[in-house]
Design an enzyme around this catalytic site. Structure first.
Site, mmCIF file in Angstrom:
data_model
loop_
_atom_site.group_PDB
_atom_site.id
_atom_site.type_symbol
_atom_site.label_atom_id
_atom_site.label_comp_id
_atom_site.label_asym_id
_atom_site.label_seq_id
_atom_site.Cartn_x
_atom_site.Cartn_y
_atom_site.Cartn_z
ATOM 1 N N CYS A 276 30.365 12.112 -16.831
ATOM 2 C CA CYS A 276 31.097 12.436 -15.601
ATOM 3 C C CYS A 276 32.478 12.996 -15.938
ATOM 4 O O CYS A 276 32.559 14.113 -16.436
ATOM 5 C CB CYS A 276 31.143 11.235 -14.677
ATOM 6 S SG CYS A 276 31.211 11.730 -12.956
ATOM 7 N N HIS B 277 25.473 9.862 -14.088
ATOM 8 C CA HIS B 277 25.679 8.591 -14.797
ATOM 9 C C HIS B 277 24.361 8.067 -15.360
ATOM 10 O O HIS B 277 23.693 7.258 -14.714
ATOM 11 C CB HIS B 277 26.281 7.559 -13.842
ATOM 12 C CG HIS B 277 27.685 7.845 -13.478
ATOM 13 N ND1 HIS B 277 28.763 7.329 -14.163
ATOM 14 C CD2 HIS B 277 28.207 8.620 -12.498
ATOM 15 C CE1 HIS B 277 29.882 7.765 -13.626
ATOM 16 N NE2 HIS B 277 29.579 8.548 -12.608
ATOM 17 N N GLU C 186 23.864 5.936 -17.615
ATOM 18 C CA GLU C 186 23.925 4.501 -17.906
ATOM 19 C C GLU C 186 23.356 3.655 -16.763
ATOM 20 O O GLU C 186 22.884 2.541 -16.988
ATOM 21 C CB GLU C 186 25.366 4.079 -18.235
ATOM 22 C CG GLU C 186 26.355 4.014 -17.067
ATOM 23 C CD GLU C 186 26.991 5.362 -16.702
ATOM 24 O OE1 GLU C 186 26.434 6.415 -17.082
ATOM 25 O OE2 GLU C 186 28.025 5.362 -16.010
HETATM 26 N N1 GLN Z 1 37.120 11.970 -11.152
HETATM 27 C C1 GLN Z 1 35.993 12.812 -11.361
HETATM 28 C C2 GLN Z 1 35.406 13.302 -10.057
HETATM 29 O O1 GLN Z 1 35.653 12.739 -9.025
HETATM 30 C C3 GLN Z 1 34.946 12.111 -12.200
HETATM 31 C C4 GLN Z 1 34.329 10.912 -11.555
HETATM 32 C C5 GLN Z 1 33.595 10.018 -12.523
HETATM 33 O O2 GLN Z 1 33.835 10.066 -13.727
HETATM 34 N N2 GLN Z 1 32.740 9.148 -12.008
HETATM 35 O O3 GLN Z 1 34.678 14.257 -10.035
#
Ligand code: GLN
Length: 535
Positions: free
Chosen positions: A382, A508, A510
């Site tokens: 992410c 994600h 994970e």
């Molecule tokens: N802050 C980033 C976004 O909002 C990444 C979010 C995250 O890592 N879950 O896109």
């Protein structure tokens, strides 16, 4: 009709209600029962999505896009079954529903009160899962500790439910702590006696006591607990500290927790729990043939729960590769003062963690620059992927000052940016790109080889996206988009084919790793770190 098991906690928080619930559920599942677990959280937030990870640990996201408590991660990892919004309810959500109904005129002429309106809504939510599937048993974990003001409506709802459906259909397990006083050289039962009394005040007599302890419970001590807490002698269960949470189902099996539950619920025993695969996993976990050290570059490192699912995914992928994965937390801010090579010395791979906001971003970018140039395996999740793209844009494409608009809204090179629909969103609760989305993988890419297929579904939780205006430039310079959302064309995976292992994912992974299905990308990453370690 499903049978219900409620799990309450006494004496202190953090005793592991989630692990005990998941372990019991595992045993019952492997006896052939269809089972699910839900969690009720007594705080006023409508969901934990607006909570700081320091307050409550990681926010777990389900396929249907619910932002939930991290215990749902344990339920999925143990049961290998997805959960949903219905598996996690907060006091905020309960009140929101009741208040919306009041405004709509559903209670016209009535005074709306905790009893019966809030308790009725709690009971409705408890039973909601029955509409989802043909469950034999539903376990409901009540967050918080007995005695908290906030838990009272839940305990009252539980008391009523027991009255409504009878004790043969509704069981209460109280998880408690038996502290060891080293000065006295003794385990102490008094806090548990008080905690059970507190529960009795709400009209609930627990059926089973599960006792967290660091020393074995003697037979005398069990007898004493049974006598003072008014439970049967065989219903005093020892839950001794374990090496790993994955030992707990076997410890509970040894204590016959599953059999006691079934006999109290008047359910047939089914067959013995089928734990071959589970034991095989434990065997591999405990007898590694390799060892690697992976740096986890993040900013919530003080609290390991903030990256719970990442740590667990490494446990699963480690066992899969018969490798002990030592995860070394690295504060991203600490990398901002230089000396990155020294700080990342002796690591066989780096995972750059998800996150929000500006703090620590430059440290993450510095770490990525180092591992990209030195051919050290890299996995970015992410925000970790977004930082990898920013690093590549700045140092390879020479786009000076390139950054996400999350950090600098006025950057000349908004390589990570908001989608038009997000630009109009002001409210913060539940408005990110959430839940499972399809992703098409490029044939022959590292991602496609790792997954062994070309279409996957992964869970998201973010607002910002790779800006497709830069896609061609990136591709030409050697960073390819190997995973694309087929509907929106958003880039979900990037990789550098020239590098031994350089993968960034917008989703994600994970969150979908379980004991039975360790995540393919984590498996491949750990494998690459083993190769790197061997030189
Ligand atoms: N802050 C980033 C976004 O909002 C990444 C979010 C995250 O890592 N879950 O896109």
């Amino acid at each position: 009709m499903a049978k219900y098991i409620f799990v309450t906690g006494g004496v202190t928080s953090s005793l592991g209600k989630g692990i005990i619930s998941a372990s019991l559920a595992k045993l019952l599942q492997e006896r052939g029962f269809n089972i699910t677990i839900q969690k009720f959280d007594p705080y006023i937030n409508v969901d934990p999505g607006t909570l700081n990870p320091y307050e409550h640990g990681e926010c777990f996201v389900t396929d249907d896009g619910a932002e939930t408590d991290l215990d749902l991660g344990h339920y999925e990892r143990f049961l290998n079954k997805p959960t949903s919004q219905a598996n996690n309810v907060t006091t905020g959500r309960i009140y929101q529903t009741v208040i919306n109904k009041e405004r709509a005129g559903d209670y016209l002429g009535k005074t709306v009160q905790v009893i019966p309106h809030i308790t009725d809504e709690i009971k409705r939510r408890v039973k909601l899962l029955e509409q989802q599937d043909d469950y034999d048993i539903i376990i409901t974990e009540i967050g918080g500790t007995v005695g908290d003001i906030e838990s009272l409506p839940y305990l009252e709802a539980l008391r009523q439910m027991r009255q409504d459906i009878g004790r043969n259909n509704c069981l209460v397990i109280h998880l408690t702590l038996i502290p060891y006083l080293s000065a006295a050289g003794e385990l102490k039962t008094k806090p548990t006696q008080h905690s059970v009394k507190e529960l009795l005040k709400t009209g609930i007599q627990p059926d089973i006591l599960v006792c967290r302890t660091e020393k074995k419970l003697s037979s005398d001590l069990r007898k004493k607990l049974a006598l003072f807490c008014n439970v049967e002698r065989n219903a005093v269960i020892e839950a001794i500290d374990a090496d790993t949470i994955y030992d707990v189902p076997l410890l509970m099996l040894k204590e016959n927790l599953d059999q006691i539950v079934l006999s109290k619920l008047k359910l047939r025993k089914g067959h013995e729990p089928e734990l071959t695969a589970w034991k095989e996993f434990l065997g591999r976990l405990k007898n590694p043939t390799n060892e690697v050290k992976i740096g986890l570059v993040g900013k919530y490192n003080e609290l390991p729960d903030a990256y719970k699912s990442i740590h667990e995914a490494f446990v699963h992928a480690g066992a899969y590769n018969e490798c002990k994965v030592k995860v070394k937390p690295i504060h991203s801010e600490s990398l901002e003062s230089g000396d990155v090579a020294k700080k990342l010395k002796n690591l066989h791979g780096i995972l750059v963690a998800p996150g929000f906001g500006e703090r620590g971003i430059e440290g993450k970018i510095a770490a990525i620059n180092y591992v990209r140039e030195n051919n050290i395996p890299f996995f970015g999740i992410c925000l970790g992927m977004q930082c990898a793209i920013v690093e590549f844009a700045r140092n390879v494409l020479k786009l000076n000052g390139a950054v996400s608009t999350e950090v600098n809204a006025k950057t000349k090179h908004p390589i990570i940016d908001l989608m038009p629909d997000q630009k109009e969103t002001i409210a913060k609760g539940g408005t990110m790109r959430l839940g499972a989305y399809s992703c098409k993988l490029v044939k022959g890419s590292l991602a496609a080889r790792a997954y062994g297929k070309t279409e996957v579904k992964e869970r998201h939780r973010h607002r910002y996206e790779f800006n497709n205006k830069y896609a061609k430039k990136l591709e030409k310079a050697g960073m390819t988009a190997s995973g694309i959302n087929p509907d929106t064309k958003l880039v979900e995976i990037v990789e550098i084919p020239e590098h031994p292992f350089f993968v960034g994912v917008q989703f994600h992974p994970e969150l979908k790793s379980t004991v039975e299905n360790p995540h393919p990308l984590f498996n491949a990453f750990v494998k690459a770190t083993i190769k790197h370690a061997k030189g």
